[in-house]
Design a protein around this motif. Sequence first.
Motif, PDB file in Angstrom:
ATOM      1  N   ARG A  78       0.840  -1.202   0.000  1.00 49.90           N
ATOM      2  CA  ARG A  78       0.000   0.000   0.000  1.00 49.90           C
ATOM      3  C   ARG A  78       0.873   1.249   0.000  1.00 49.90           C
ATOM      4  O   ARG A  78       0.643   2.191  -0.751  1.00 49.90           O
ATOM      5  N   TRP A  79       1.912   1.254   0.842  1.00 53.55           N
ATOM      6  CA  TRP A  79       2.814   2.395   0.909  1.00 53.55           C
ATOM      7  C   TRP A  79       3.579   2.584  -0.403  1.00 53.55           C
ATOM      8  O   TRP A  79       3.684   3.706  -0.912  1.00 53.55           O
ATOM      9  N   MET A  80       4.101   1.499  -0.937  1.00 54.37           N
ATOM     10  CA  MET A  80       4.885   1.588  -2.176  1.00 54.37           C
ATOM     11  C   MET A  80       4.052   2.143  -3.330  1.00 54.37           C
ATOM     12  O   MET A  80       4.561   2.909  -4.139  1.00 54.37           O
ATOM     13  N   THR A  81       2.808   1.755  -3.417  1.00 55.89           N
ATOM     14  CA  THR A  81       1.971   2.140  -4.557  1.00 55.89           C
ATOM     15  C   THR A  81       1.104   3.361  -4.268  1.00 55.89           C
ATOM     16  O   THR A  81       0.414   3.851  -5.154  1.00 55.89           O
ATOM     17  N   GLY A  82       1.134   3.867  -3.034  1.00 53.30           N
ATOM     18  CA  GLY A  82       0.302   4.997  -2.641  1.00 53.30           C
ATOM     19  C   GLY A  82       0.916   6.333  -3.017  1.00 53.30           C
ATOM     20  O   GLY A  82       1.944   6.415  -3.696  1.00 53.30           O
ATOM     21  N   GLU A  83       0.271   7.380  -2.550  1.00 58.93           N
ATOM     22  CA  GLU A  83       0.743   8.736  -2.816  1.00 58.93           C
ATOM     23  C   GLU A  83       2.056   8.987  -2.077  1.00 58.93           C
ATOM     24  O   GLU A  83       2.283   8.446  -1.007  1.00 58.93           O
ATOM     25  N   LEU A  84       2.869   9.836  -2.659  1.00 57.29           N
ATOM     26  CA  LEU A  84       4.177  10.147  -2.082  1.00 57.29           C
ATOM     27  C   LEU A  84       4.048  11.278  -1.078  1.00 57.29           C
ATOM     28  O   LEU A  84       3.831  12.421  -1.459  1.00 57.29           O
ATOM     29  N   GLY A  85       4.171  10.942   0.189  1.00 57.59           N
ATOM     30  CA  GLY A  85       4.220  11.955   1.229  1.00 57.59           C
ATOM     31  C   GLY A  85       5.664  12.311   1.501  1.00 57.59           C
ATOM     32  O   GLY A  85       6.579  11.735   0.931  1.00 57.59           O
ATOM     33  N   GLY A  86       5.875  13.247   2.361  1.00 52.07           N
ATOM     34  CA  GLY A  86       7.235  13.622   2.711  1.00 52.07           C
ATOM     35  C   GLY A  86       7.511  15.056   2.331  1.00 52.07           C
ATOM     36  O   GLY A  86       6.932  15.584   1.379  1.00 52.07           O
ATOM     37  N   ALA A  87       8.404  15.648   3.065  1.00 54.60           N
ATOM     38  CA  ALA A  87       8.702  17.060   2.887  1.00 54.60           C
ATOM     39  C   ALA A  87       9.399  17.352   1.571  1.00 54.60           C
ATOM     40  O   ALA A  87       9.232  18.423   1.001  1.00 54.60           O
ATOM     41  N   ASP A  88      10.187  16.423   1.090  1.00 48.64           N
ATOM     42  CA  ASP A  88      10.914  16.663  -0.157  1.00 48.64           C
ATOM     43  C   ASP A  88      10.914  15.407  -1.014  1.00 48.64           C
ATOM     44  O   ASP A  88      10.586  14.321  -0.560  1.00 48.64           O
ATOM     45  N   LEU A  89      11.272  15.587  -2.276  1.00 54.60           N
ATOM     46  CA  LEU A  89      11.238  14.495  -3.240  1.00 54.60           C
ATOM     47  C   LEU A  89      12.146  13.341  -2.829  1.00 54.60           C
ATOM     48  O   LEU A  89      11.742  12.182  -2.907  1.00 54.60           O
ATOM     49  N   GLU A  90      13.348  13.639  -2.384  1.00 56.25           N
ATOM     50  CA  GLU A  90      14.278  12.564  -2.032  1.00 56.25           C
ATOM     51  C   GLU A  90      13.732  11.698  -0.904  1.00 56.25           C
ATOM     52  O   GLU A  90      13.816  10.475  -0.964  1.00 56.25           O
ATOM     53  N   THR A  91      13.167  12.320   0.120  1.00 61.63           N
ATOM     54  CA  THR A  91      12.607  11.566   1.243  1.00 61.63           C
ATOM     55  C   THR A  91      11.444  10.699   0.785  1.00 61.63           C
ATOM     56  O   THR A  91      11.266   9.582   1.269  1.00 61.63           O
TER      57      THR A  91
END
Length: 179
Positions: A78-91
Amino acid sequence: MAHVILGLLLIAPQSLYSLIKSFEAGVALFYSASSGSIKRALDTLLGKGLIEVASTEPGGRGKKVYRTTEAGRQEFHRWMTGELGGADLETAALPRLFFLGLLAPENRPPVLRKIQERAAADLAELTALHKHLDTMELSPEFRDVAAYQRLTLEYGITSGRHALAWFGELADRGGPQTG
């Protein structure tokens, strides 16, 4: 961090000590963690039923080896295919890129496209900020400071352009060329 640990345990069951070494050996390139934070994350994952103790060595220390449960595998997916959270792209992107080989081949290109979309959105924000700065009046005493701040922003824009192109090319190819 929990998802990174789930990914490492999907590769192979590991003890706390092994996980610490796994972080030092590769994960630290994009994610740093202390042994205490890894231990706390393990305890949380255990509490949620996402991992379990696979074995405990007999003796005084009783070293525990952990593995993912079915619920843990589902959460990782679910995490791998879900939306990208995080403060920056690299994270947001690098942990997913690191573990992308754990997904079925048909699930990989959509993840790469999400990363590419995030790179485009981040780049658009930086570019808009750059344009906004062009309209601002600066007092003379802050011009030198502003010049270096602008250079920092330009670095971010250049980095963003590179990430957008790189992830786009990777997604177009469908992943790394192996064989």
